[in-house]
Write a protein that holds these residues in place. Structure first.
Motif: not given
Lengths: 117, 539
Positions: B478-489, B449-451, B521-527
């Motif tokens: 680009l790698r450094r820029a992506l490292a700042d994007c952890v968990g982003m949508p 999730p979030g990756e 997606p980082r979302g919570r498992h609903l059902t």
């Protein structure tokens, strides 16, 4: 690109069946067709074509496409193609596109190793 | 009749104090090539030389007899010829008038004035015609200028398209009007020839009475004379120009026709350029509708987002492309690629690849086979244009996403892990479209999730700019820029990457740039619906 280097080619013929081309400058969308034209003109009668790429600058995908066409023309003319003194950037492009062996004449093999980061 | 005063010697009327001229001089006066008359103070003819007698068998004209001999030269006409009378006053108030003809000079000056006016008109016309690349506007200007300067009314008729001739009619002093005429050009003498670009028929051969009713503009009345001249285009005729004059007006002279042709050449070139521009714009529009990258969103629990920036901002289509083929219950296939070259040619190959891949979707479980089939389709004996691409099949599994990624000559995608690590996907393969066989290795990846797995073209990594202006953006950046994007949508990540690359470039030239993010997606498992399905998650 903002400081594109013009392409120049210097032809020498060590013997009547061998041609060496010193390629200087960028091989790209704007310039690469000129190299192909020259090769097509001089290819008949050659057994070996050496591109000396020590002075090669930027090579874009169109430049690679022209190298592939040079390879195809050389093969059709029964001449061997040699890409001498390849700069690191070109080497990386040929590895990523898996065209190195094809362009240098060895049978195409897939590279199992990951390209260097 | 001219009063004969031949016997009068020159010295007599002059009463000159100078010595009388010798006889030879008097003879010279009598036989001089220029007409000369001696008029007394009241304008009465005293004597005329031979040339004057021949020119003025009925005596001097009124403008000459009433002229003052102390006022310099006097212009006037004799028998439709133009003269200047040069007076030489005598002491007794009489004067000798030498008549010098300047008809040719005047005609030449008049012709020069006309030519200058025409040259100025041609210059103005070119400026006005080329001011717009809009074909309707350009045609209106062509008709209006022609009606203003060449005729009482002008029609600009375009070659027939689907049996209709688009026509602009302009009456002098009025606004041009557009018509679509379903007519037979052969009904007008010289029109169908002109529409095909053949040289014009001289207007004296065209009987205005033979003109069909549709040619006569509303409220024009009877046509006195007409000219039909081609509007020569770039390669093909741009249409025909029809000039009309009212009955009672002088007919078109040969010179006017030649000038109409000169004008038509300028108008035709401008209209042709405008039409070609319109055609290209229409082609680009049509292609663009097909080739623009799709809007992406979440598909079956996997987030997709894409951004594309073409090399030239005026051409919204180019060599980079991406697609996502959603599959509700199976693997969705994301494709990102780069076609060698730029512009329309590249765009056409892009279209071919996207269509072929869509057709190959049923076999997408085997990337190597898809790529080989695509390669076979693209192989071209005369071209070595190729494409590099990445295939990524994504399937939701639990809270994560299972990915199968295959590179075909393309830079390997990067994966952003939850802990900020950025990894390169270990897949490599052959570019497609040139070699008889392609090989590729397929990498298996699981995204938590979030990756995110980021697919990109080299337009991003090879973007040249930065503080020094010539440095490549490069994969490390680009790698450094992506490292700042952890968990982003996904959408935020592609936006961030595009923004950084655009900032890096500044206003410099660049290649196409495309990025696609595939995110679990980082979302919570609903059902969990049932025990085996993937269930639903919030985004």
């Amino acid at each position: 690109m903002s400081t594109a280097r013009p392409l120049t080619t210097t032809w020498t013929t060590p013997d009547e069946h061998t041609a060496k081309v010193a390629v200087e400058g960028d091989l790209d969308f704007d310039t690469a067709d000129a190299l192909l034209r020259e090769v097509a003109e001089r290819l008949p009668g050659l057994r070996a074509l050496h591109l000396d790429l020590a002075g090669l600058g930027f090579c874009d995908s169109y430049g690679l496409s022209v190298l592939l066409m040079v390879r195809r023309r050389a093969e059709a003319a029964s001449a061997s193609l040699h890409l001498d003194n390849r700069p690191g950037s070109l080497e990386r492009l040929l590895v990523v596109t898996n065209t190195l062996d094809h362009l240098t004449g060895v049978a195409t093999l897939v590279h199992q190793q990951t390209p260097e980061p | 009749m001219l009063k004969k005063v031949n016997a009068v010697p020159l010295s007599e009327p002059g009463q000159s104090t100078r010595p009388a001229p010798p006889h030879a001089l008097a003879t010279g006066w009598q036989g001089a090539p220029y007409p000369a008359v001696v008029l007394d103070h009241d304008g009465v003819l005293l004597v005329a030389n031979d040339a004057a007698e021949a020119l003025l068998p009925f005596g001097p004209p009124e403008w000459l007899t009433s002229a003052r001999s102390d006022g310099g030269r006097v212009p006037g006409e004799i028998d439709h010829r133009s003269f200047e009378a040069h007076p030489v006053p005598h002491d007794d108030g009489a004067a000798t008038w030498w008549l010098v003809e300047d008809t040719d000079t005047r005609l030449a000056l008049d012709a020069l004035r006309v030519e200058r006016k025409r040259a100025a008109l041609l210059g103005d016309a070119s400026a006005a015609l080329l001011a717009s690349l809009n074909i309707d506007r350009c045609t209106e200007v062509a008709a209006r200028l022609a009606a203003e300067h060449l005729a009482d009314a002008a029609l600009v008729i375009a070659p027939p398209v689907r049996r209709q001739c688009s026509t602009v009619v302009c009456l002098r002093g009025q606004e041009p009007v557009h018509h679509a005429l379903r007519v037979d050009p052969a009904a007008v003498p010289g029109l169908s020839e002109a529409l095909q670009g053949f040289p014009p028929v001289p207007s004296r051969w065209i009987d205005p009475a033979s003109a069909p009713e549709w040619l006569r503009p509303e409220g024009f009345g009877e046509i006195g004379s007409m000219v039909v001249t081609p509007l020569p285009g770039l390669g093909v005729a741009a249409g025909a120009l029809v000039l009309l004059r009212h009955a009672g007006q002088p007919a078109f002279s040969e010179e006017e026709e030649i000038f109409a042709r000169l004008y038509a050449a300028r108008a035709g070139a401008a209209m042709s350029a405008a039409r070609m521009f319109a055609q290209q714009a229409s082609i680009t529009d049509t292609l663009m509708r097909e080739l623009l990258p799709p809007r992406l969103s979440q598909v079956a629990g996997v987030e997709f987002a894409g951004r594309y920036r073409p090399a030239q901002d005026t051409e919204r289509i180019g060599g980079d492309f991406y697609d996502v083929h959603p599959a509700a219950d199976e693997e969705s296939l994301a494709v990102l690629g780069d076609v060698c070259g730029k512009g329309l040619e590249a765009a056409v190959l892009t279209g071919k690849i996207r269509t072929t891949l869509r057709a190959l979707l049923p076999g997408a479980d085997n990337h190597d086979r898809v790529l080989n089939q695509l390669n076979d389709t693209l192989l071209d004996p005369v071209s070595t244009r190729f494409a590099t691409l990445v295939l990524a099949s994504a399937r939701r599994e639990g809270a994560g996403v299972r990915l199968r990624v295959s590179c075909a000559g393309h830079p390997a995608p990067l994966v952003v892990r939850a802990d900020g690590q950025v990894e390169q996907v270990s897949s490599q393969g052959t570019l497609v479209g040139v070699m008889p066989k392609v090989r590729t290795t397929t990498a298996q990846i699981t995204l938590g999730p979030g990756e995110t797995c980021l697919l990109f073209t080299d337009g991003i990594t090879e973007a040249r700019g930065g503080p020094l202006g010539e440095e490549m953006f490069g994969e490390d950046r680009l790698r450094r820029a992506l490292a700042d994007c952890v968990g982003m949508p996904a959408d935020a990540i592609v936006e961030h990457v595009q923004m950084l690359a655009a900032h890096w470039l500044g206003a410099r030239d660049h290649d196409d740039m495309a990025v696609v993010a595939i995110t679990a997606p980082r979302g919570r498992h609903l059902t969990a619906v049932g025990g085996h399905s993937r269930g639903r998650f919030t985004a």
